[in-house]
Design a protein around this motif. Structure first.
Motif, PDB file in Angstrom:
ATOM      1  N   THR A 169      12.397 -21.676  36.424  1.00  0.00           N
ATOM      2  CA  THR A 169      11.416 -20.723  36.914  1.00  0.00           C
ATOM      3  C   THR A 169       9.969 -21.295  36.767  1.00  0.00           C
ATOM      4  O   THR A 169       9.785 -22.117  35.774  1.00  0.00           O
ATOM      5  N   VAL A 170       9.165 -20.522  37.444  1.00  0.00           N
ATOM      6  CA  VAL A 170       7.743 -21.112  37.047  1.00  0.00           C
ATOM      7  C   VAL A 170       7.347 -20.680  35.438  1.00  0.00           C
ATOM      8  O   VAL A 170       6.669 -21.526  34.826  1.00  0.00           O
ATOM      9  N   THR A 171       7.756 -19.624  34.947  1.00  0.00           N
ATOM     10  CA  THR A 171       7.450 -19.334  33.513  1.00  0.00           C
ATOM     11  C   THR A 171       8.092 -20.328  32.598  1.00  0.00           C
ATOM     12  O   THR A 171       7.233 -20.781  31.689  1.00  0.00           O
ATOM     13  N   GLU A 172       9.241 -20.893  32.944  1.00  0.00           N
ATOM     14  CA  GLU A 172      10.115 -21.600  32.043  1.00  0.00           C
ATOM     15  C   GLU A 172       9.377 -23.108  32.304  1.00  0.00           C
ATOM     16  O   GLU A 172       8.904 -23.802  31.222  1.00  0.00           O
ATOM     17  N   PHE A 173       8.939 -23.633  33.488  1.00  0.00           N
ATOM     18  CA  PHE A 173       8.167 -24.788  33.598  1.00  0.00           C
ATOM     19  C   PHE A 173       6.852 -24.765  33.013  1.00  0.00           C
ATOM     20  O   PHE A 173       6.514 -25.925  32.327  1.00  0.00           O
ATOM     21  N   MET A 174       5.980 -23.670  32.941  1.00  0.00           N
ATOM     22  CA  MET A 174       4.935 -23.652  32.094  1.00  0.00           C
ATOM     23  C   MET A 174       4.940 -23.888  30.689  1.00  0.00           C
ATOM     24  O   MET A 174       4.177 -24.472  30.091  1.00  0.00           O
ATOM     25  N   ILE A 175       5.906 -23.188  30.307  1.00  0.00           N
ATOM     26  CA  ILE A 175       6.299 -23.331  28.828  1.00  0.00           C
ATOM     27  C   ILE A 175       6.718 -24.700  28.438  1.00  0.00           C
ATOM     28  O   ILE A 175       6.263 -25.400  27.544  1.00  0.00           O
ATOM     29  N   LEU A 176       7.579 -25.261  29.154  1.00  0.00           N
ATOM     30  CA  LEU A 176       7.978 -26.800  29.155  1.00  0.00           C
ATOM     31  C   LEU A 176       6.963 -27.702  29.113  1.00  0.00           C
ATOM     32  O   LEU A 176       6.767 -28.575  28.409  1.00  0.00           O
ATOM     33  N   GLU A 177       6.134 -27.470  30.119  1.00  0.00           N
ATOM     34  CA  GLU A 177       4.946 -28.205  30.402  1.00  0.00           C
ATOM     35  C   GLU A 177       3.768 -28.280  29.058  1.00  0.00           C
ATOM     36  O   GLU A 177       3.572 -29.208  28.812  1.00  0.00           O
ATOM     37  N   THR A 178       3.578 -27.116  28.565  1.00  0.00           N
ATOM     38  CA  THR A 178       2.793 -27.083  27.557  1.00  0.00           C
ATOM     39  C   THR A 178       3.393 -27.741  26.310  1.00  0.00           C
ATOM     40  O   THR A 178       2.630 -28.353  25.666  1.00  0.00           O
ATOM     41  N   LEU A 179       4.740 -27.637  26.056  1.00  0.00           N
ATOM     42  CA  LEU A 179       5.282 -28.366  24.916  1.00  0.00           C
ATOM     43  C   LEU A 179       5.208 -30.043  25.005  1.00  0.00           C
ATOM     44  O   LEU A 179       4.863 -30.645  24.449  1.00  0.00           O
ATOM     45  N   ALA A 180       5.762 -30.337  26.419  1.00  0.00           N
ATOM     46  CA  ALA A 180       5.904 -31.677  26.707  1.00  0.00           C
ATOM     47  C   ALA A 180       4.199 -32.434  26.797  1.00  0.00           C
ATOM     48  O   ALA A 180       4.546 -33.741  26.555  1.00  0.00           O
ATOM     49  N   GLN A 181       3.168 -31.766  27.145  1.00  0.00           N
ATOM     50  CA  GLN A 181       2.167 -32.350  27.133  1.00  0.00           C
ATOM     51  C   GLN A 181       1.677 -32.978  25.719  1.00  0.00           C
ATOM     52  O   GLN A 181       1.141 -33.959  26.038  1.00  0.00           O
ATOM     53  N   ASN A 188       2.424 -22.323  18.775  1.00  0.00           N
ATOM     54  CA  ASN A 188       2.878 -21.159  18.187  1.00  0.00           C
ATOM     55  C   ASN A 188       3.215 -20.203  19.396  1.00  0.00           C
ATOM     56  O   ASN A 188       2.858 -20.666  20.559  1.00  0.00           O
ATOM     57  N   ARG A 189       3.814 -19.251  19.323  1.00  0.00           N
ATOM     58  CA  ARG A 189       4.140 -18.166  20.365  1.00  0.00           C
ATOM     59  C   ARG A 189       3.035 -17.831  20.989  1.00  0.00           C
ATOM     60  O   ARG A 189       2.957 -17.886  22.314  1.00  0.00           O
ATOM     61  N   ASN A 190       1.862 -17.677  20.491  1.00  0.00           N
ATOM     62  CA  ASN A 190       0.745 -17.053  21.080  1.00  0.00           C
ATOM     63  C   ASN A 190       0.283 -18.071  22.119  1.00  0.00           C
ATOM     64  O   ASN A 190      -0.047 -17.777  23.251  1.00  0.00           O
ATOM     65  N   GLN A 191       0.127 -19.438  21.862  1.00  0.00           N
ATOM     66  CA  GLN A 191      -0.339 -20.462  22.801  1.00  0.00           C
ATOM     67  C   GLN A 191       0.631 -20.779  23.857  1.00  0.00           C
ATOM     68  O   GLN A 191       0.274 -20.919  25.137  1.00  0.00           O
ATOM     69  N   LEU A 192       2.077 -20.469  23.637  1.00  0.00           N
ATOM     70  CA  LEU A 192       2.963 -20.608  24.484  1.00  0.00           C
ATOM     71  C   LEU A 192       2.811 -19.333  25.572  1.00  0.00           C
ATOM     72  O   LEU A 192       2.802 -19.497  26.980  1.00  0.00           O
ATOM     73  N   MET A 193       2.551 -18.109  24.985  1.00  0.00           N
ATOM     74  CA  MET A 193       2.320 -17.054  25.835  1.00  0.00           C
ATOM     75  C   MET A 193       1.063 -17.047  26.937  1.00  0.00           C
ATOM     76  O   MET A 193       1.117 -16.801  27.998  1.00  0.00           O
ATOM     77  N   ASP A 194      -0.020 -17.834  26.122  1.00  0.00           N
ATOM     78  CA  ASP A 194      -1.278 -17.920  26.970  1.00  0.00           C
ATOM     79  C   ASP A 194      -1.094 -18.669  28.297  1.00  0.00           C
ATOM     80  O   ASP A 194      -1.590 -18.794  29.272  1.00  0.00           O
ATOM     81  N   ALA A 195      -0.033 -19.965  27.875  1.00  0.00           N
ATOM     82  CA  ALA A 195       0.399 -20.829  29.152  1.00  0.00           C
ATOM     83  C   ALA A 195       1.046 -20.149  30.007  1.00  0.00           C
ATOM     84  O   ALA A 195       0.813 -20.354  31.201  1.00  0.00           O
ATOM     85  N   ALA A 196       2.217 -19.300  29.755  1.00  0.00           N
ATOM     86  CA  ALA A 196       3.180 -18.892  30.620  1.00  0.00           C
ATOM     87  C   ALA A 196       2.454 -17.451  31.301  1.00  0.00           C
ATOM     88  O   ALA A 196       2.938 -17.103  32.501  1.00  0.00           O
ATOM     89  N   TYR A 197       1.833 -16.668  30.494  1.00  0.00           N
ATOM     90  CA  TYR A 197       1.392 -15.371  31.000  1.00  0.00           C
ATOM     91  C   TYR A 197      -0.258 -15.206  31.081  1.00  0.00           C
ATOM     92  O   TYR A 197      -0.779 -15.118  30.119  1.00  0.00           O
ATOM     93  N   GLN A 198      -0.724 -15.539  32.351  1.00  0.00           N
ATOM     94  CA  GLN A 198      -2.131 -15.517  32.397  1.00  0.00           C
ATOM     95  C   GLN A 198      -2.695 -13.929  32.831  1.00  0.00           C
ATOM     96  O   GLN A 198      -1.773 -13.093  32.921  1.00  0.00           O
ATOM     97  N   ASP A 199      -3.805 -13.713  32.965  1.00  0.00           N
ATOM     98  CA  ASP A 199      -4.219 -12.435  33.424  1.00  0.00           C
ATOM     99  C   ASP A 199      -4.092 -11.386  32.186  1.00  0.00           C
ATOM    100  O   ASP A 199      -3.610 -10.270  32.677  1.00  0.00           O
ATOM    101  N   ASP A 200      -4.237 -11.771  31.102  1.00  0.00           N
ATOM    102  CA  ASP A 200      -4.008 -10.841  29.914  1.00  0.00           C
ATOM    103  C   ASP A 200      -2.669  -9.898  29.901  1.00  0.00           C
ATOM    104  O   ASP A 200      -2.956  -8.856  29.664  1.00  0.00           O
TER     105      ASP A 200
END
Length: 243
Positions: A169-181, A188-200
């Motif tokens: 999914t788009v969300t899974e892709f964003m989380i993986l991309e953030t880790l793989a970069q 941490n979870r907050n960083q992954l949340m910021d990458a996957a869930y924008q717009d507060d």
């Protein structure tokens, strides 16, 4: 949100629950979207085959023509991005939907803010695929990323592990991309949340943990020894290109 031509993006809502159609439509219109409402899959199929929306939100369980069959038929003529609405116990339907070309899914009951955030994320990614080109106009600017056996192509939203495609999914892709970069770097979870869930949009820690669990399960379907996403208890997650 506007499309490339400056027009408001159109969202097709397909659900036999009129309360969901009405409440979600009001929320989307308040965010600047144009909504098209359909209470059954057959009516949606005819309308969206003739004139696709910018994105569709489909309920899976519907009479006459369910969301899975609607997506299957639309995919014969359109690559319109689609988010599925599913119930908590519909993991099989989720897997089928993603394999057929759905972009994401949200479990009922759902937060309208979360749905809007997912819609915006998918539309941004769709626009990025279509717009950024190199000087010759041939290829997207965004370069594929290779980390060990992992291949990620952000412009085409494609992932491969050891040459075998993994549907995310788009969300899974964003989380993986953030880790793989940043291989080896703990996120941490907050960083992954910021990458996957924008717009507060607020989600709790368990949501990220659930996404990581799904990511691992999908990769282990193509490689039972997959171990590239590591857990550091109390700290977060990291990607190892040796995994």
């Amino acid at each position: 949100m506007e499309t490339d031509a400056g027009m408001a993006a159109s969202i097709a809502l397909v659900d036999d629950d009129r309360n969901i159609l009405t409440s979600v439509s009001i929320a989307l219109q308040a965010e600047g979207f144009v909504t098209r409402l359909y209470s059954d899959g057959e009516a949606a199929l005819k309308a969206l085959t003739d004139t696709p929306a910018d994105l569709g939100v489909f309920d899976i369980k519907m009479p006459r023509l369910d969301g899975l069959e609607l997506l299957r038929r639309l995919r014969e003529k359109s690559d319109m991005p689609v988010i599925f609405l599913t119930s908590k116990d519909d993991e099989l339907d989720e897997a089928l939907g993603l394999a057929m070309g759905a972009d994401d899914y949200i479990t009922k009951p759902f937060s309208q803010r979360l749905l809007i955030a997912r819609i915006r994320a998918i539309l941004r990614r769709t626009e990025a695929r279509a717009q950024p080109r190199d000087e010759a106009g041939d290829e997207p600017v965004s370069e594929p990323m290779v980390r060990g056996r992992l291949e990620m192509d952000p412009a085409r939203h494609r992932v491969k592990w050891a040459g075998r495609e993994v549907v995310l999914t788009v969300t899974e892709f964003m989380i993986l991309e953030t880790l793989a970069q940043w291989p080896g770097v703990v996120k941490n979870r907050n960083q992954l949340m910021d990458a996957a869930y924008q717009d507060d949009v607020y989600v709790d820690d368990r949501t990220i943990d659930s996404h990581i669990k799904r990511l691992r399960r999908k990769f282990r379907q193509v490689d039972s020894d997959f171990s590239a996403i590591e857990t550091l208890y109390g700290a977060g997650y990291r990607f190892s290109d040796d995994g």
